[in-house]
Design a protein around this motif. Structure first.
Motif, short mmCIF file in Angstrom:
data_model
loop_
_atom_site.label_atom_id
_atom_site.label_comp_id
_atom_site.label_asym_id
_atom_site.label_seq_id
_atom_site.Cartn_x
_atom_site.Cartn_y
_atom_site.Cartn_z
N THR A 256 0.51 -0.83 -0.05
CA THR A 256 -0.30 0.09 0.38
C THR A 256 0.87 1.14 -0.22
O THR A 256 0.53 2.09 -0.52
CB THR A 256 -0.79 -0.32 1.28
N ASP A 260 1.90 3.62 -5.59
CA ASP A 260 1.77 5.49 -5.93
C ASP A 260 3.11 4.68 -6.70
O ASP A 260 3.28 5.81 -8.40
CB ASP A 260 1.56 6.27 -5.45
N GLN A 385 -3.36 2.64 5.58
CA GLN A 385 -4.87 2.52 4.50
C GLN A 385 -4.89 4.61 4.12
O GLN A 385 -4.95 5.16 3.39
CB GLN A 385 -5.43 2.06 4.69
N ALA A 386 -4.59 4.73 6.29
CA ALA A 386 -5.11 6.11 6.02
C ALA A 386 -3.67 7.03 5.73
O ALA A 386 -4.43 8.15 5.01
CB ALA A 386 -5.03 6.50 7.52
N LYS A 388 -1.84 6.13 2.89
CA LYS A 388 -2.44 6.25 1.38
C LYS A 388 -2.94 7.17 1.19
O LYS A 388 -3.63 8.27 0.34
CB LYS A 388 -2.84 4.41 0.77
N LYS A 389 -3.50 7.51 1.87
CA LYS A 389 -4.68 8.55 1.93
C LYS A 389 -4.62 9.86 1.36
O LYS A 389 -5.09 10.96 0.23
CB LYS A 389 -6.71 8.05 2.20
N VAL A 390 -3.94 10.19 2.43
CA VAL A 390 -3.50 11.29 2.43
C VAL A 390 -2.47 12.34 2.13
O VAL A 390 -2.63 12.98 1.73
CB VAL A 390 -2.88 11.92 4.18
N LYS A 392 -2.18 11.18 -1.48
CA LYS A 392 -2.94 10.95 -2.50
C LYS A 392 -4.11 12.65 -2.13
O LYS A 392 -3.36 13.56 -3.48
CB LYS A 392 -4.03 9.88 -2.74
N ARG A 393 -4.30 13.17 -0.80
CA ARG A 393 -4.76 14.22 -1.16
C ARG A 393 -3.86 15.83 -1.64
O ARG A 393 -3.68 16.40 -1.82
CB ARG A 393 -5.18 14.69 0.15
N ALA A 439 -8.53 10.69 9.07
CA ALA A 439 -8.85 9.14 8.44
C ALA A 439 -8.77 8.22 9.25
O ALA A 439 -9.68 7.24 9.30
CB ALA A 439 -7.55 9.13 7.21
N LEU A 443 -10.99 5.13 9.66
CA LEU A 443 -10.94 3.56 9.32
C LEU A 443 -11.86 2.71 11.09
O LEU A 443 -11.51 1.66 10.95
CB LEU A 443 -9.47 3.81 9.14
#
Length: 504
Positions: A256, A260, A385-386, A388-390, A392-393, A439, A443
């Motif tokens: 994860t 990217d 997961q958190a 990865k999300k942040v 990306k943002r 995030a 989760l």
């Protein structure tokens, strides 16, 4: 033998195995029950077999009543006797090989027994099955027209008392069948080099002129290698070097945080990623579908599985259940009984089942690598997961990270302290932290409850690590190499304090 002919023969052989796989897909619980009884019968005259009277065990229930669940500490003295050359203690055939487990930097070394049966029927069988799965899903594959670039451990093998120990990858390479050596790069000589940094460049030099069609290795270290390949060749794309590259088989750590970054250097629409789940103790699961994030639990490798729900793990109520009783979505600790003589052994990993027909899993973390000082039960899966999300943002990229609790002092609330090495840092670390905190709340409801109005936990504290910090820390602890990992989460401050001292 011409390569196209090798490709045809290998494809035929591997696809033939798929019919055997279909047996445990159709009858999973029966296959597991039969496997357990065969292991018990095979080992009934060993010291362990006599201690627990294996000869009279006829079902799982009796086995579970008699044989205790143990971690490595419970097995250490027995394994040490085997390493000194004693035989027939926990497995009837001689154990010559012991995989030295890297564990974490401060942990003592673990020596996991590797029998002839586990080499052939588990580790090598899994390598062939991985290819079988891939070819079954990708009939136009040209995998065998080229070579697999493998990135394993960097330790030599050491002999003591007639037994041999070293990284599992070194043991596998040393015992590798001819077909695997023929289809792999770099050479065994380079693969087994002990100086990791020198070895990296040697791999680059040896592989850039090969026709590499697949990659295999731990994501963190493979990324370092691939960036070195691009730097050495001056190319912008790996496909300018290896135009027939089609798949990356990865495992060892979560993909994860790195996905990217791989997509940036592997910009090819049809390129595929396949995850595996293996360890020193055995090979457990394989991604069996294209574009999936689930792993098929392999049930005929000589490994019998049990599971302990994490909400009762390491408590007085701890009780394992067989595969037939697992439920979807529950976080389980994995217990294994193997064809190398590990009986009801805690491997330290946690998984969640995503499917029961067939049995598919996701790796959710480690039993020890979580933070639960304040009842927040934060696991690696949440953290990754958190992040990865942040990322990306905020268009940030992470190299590595670790986290630990900030303990309550006097009236001060607790918190989590993070140390993150960025490849591309966020423009505003405070905004990154705010997004990250939110995030994690989304989760993990336990974390959210402890963060509500700062009742128990203050917001996270994020430190930015200098470049190469984690690399330097691993090097200082003699832990560089493809099998070694940075501990992500910890209930103590041992790792993070050590790293912070180096973060100058």
């Amino acid at each position: 033998m011409p390569i196209p002919l090798v490709n045809s023969i290998a494809s035929w052989f591997l696809k033939k195995r798929f019919h055997q796989i279909e047996l445990f897909l159709k009858y999973p619980n029966e296959v597991q029950d039969e496997l357990l009884l065969s292991l018990i019968d095979f080992a009934k005259n060993t010291e362990i077999g006599k201690l627990y009277d294996f000869a009279s065990i006829k079902n799982y229930e009796t086995f579970a009543e008699r044989v205790p669940i143990k971690n490595y500490d419970g097995w250490q003295d027995t394994i040490e006797r085997s390493r000194r050359g004693e035989s027939n203690i926990f497995w009837p055939t001689p154990i010559k090989w012991f995989a030295k487990s890297s564990g974490t930097t401060r942990a003592k070394s673990k020596f996991i027994p590797v029998s002839e049966e586990s080499l052939e029927d588990c580790h090598y069988a899994a390598s062939k099955d991985l290819l079988c799965m891939y070819l079954n899903n990708n009939e136009d594959s040209q995998l065998f027209n080229g070579k697999s670039l493998r990135l394993g451990g960097s330790k030599e093998l050491y002999k003591e008392n007639g037994t041999v120990f070293g990284d599992l990858s070194a043991i596998l390479i040393d015992n590798m069948p001819f077909w695997a050596e023929f289809s792999s790069t770099p050479s065994s000589k380079v693969s087994l080099m002990s100086d990791w940094e020198y070895k990296m460049q040697a791999i680059v030099d040896e592989t850039i002129n090969e026709n590499v069609t697949s990659l295999a290795g731990v994501p963190s270290w493979m990324l370092v290698l691939l960036n070195n390949v691009l730097e050495t060749t001056g190319k912008d794309s790996l496909f300018d070097i290896w135009p027939n590259l089609e798949v990356y088989f990865h495992g060892g750590v979560s993909f994860t945080p790195y996905k990217d970054q791989y997509k940036k250097i592997l910009q090819k629409k049809e390129f595929k990623y396949y995850e595996i789940y293996n360890a020193s103790e055995g090979f457990f699961a394989i991604q069996d579908q294209n574009n999936s994030n689930e792993l098929l639990l392999m049930l005929d490798y000589g490994i019998f599985y049990e599971f302990v729900p994490m909400d009762i793990y390491a408590t007085s109520n701890e009780k394992a259940i067989p595969l037939s009783q697992v439920q979807l979505g529950v976080n389980y600790a994995v217990i294994i009984t193997t064809n190398a003589g590990l009986w009801r052994y805690k491997i330290g990993d946690t998984v969640r089942f995503t499917s029961l027909t067939p049995y598919r899993i996701k790796i959710s973390g480690r039993t020890k690598h979580h933070i639960n000082v304040f009842g927040e039960e934060l696991i690696i899966e949440n953290a990754e997961q958190a992040l990865k999300k942040v990322c990306k943002r905020t268009k940030a990229e992470i190299v590595d990270f670790t986290a630990a609790p900030i303990f309550m002092v006097d009236k001060e609330k607790g918190a989590h302290e993070w140390l993150i090495e960025f490849k591309t840092p966020p423009k505003d670390i405070d905004y990154f932290n705010e997004l990250f905190d939110n995030a994690l709340k989304a989760l993990n409801s336990d974390y959210e409850a402890k963060r509500y109005n700062n009742i128990t936990l203050n917001k996270p504290k994020i430190n930015i690590a200098r470049q190469q910090l984690f690399h330097d820390w691993l090097k200082a602890n003699n832990k560089l190499g493809g099998q070694h990992k940075v501990p992500r989460l910890s209930n103590t401050r041992d790792y993070i304090d050590d790293l912070l001292r180096l973060n100058l």
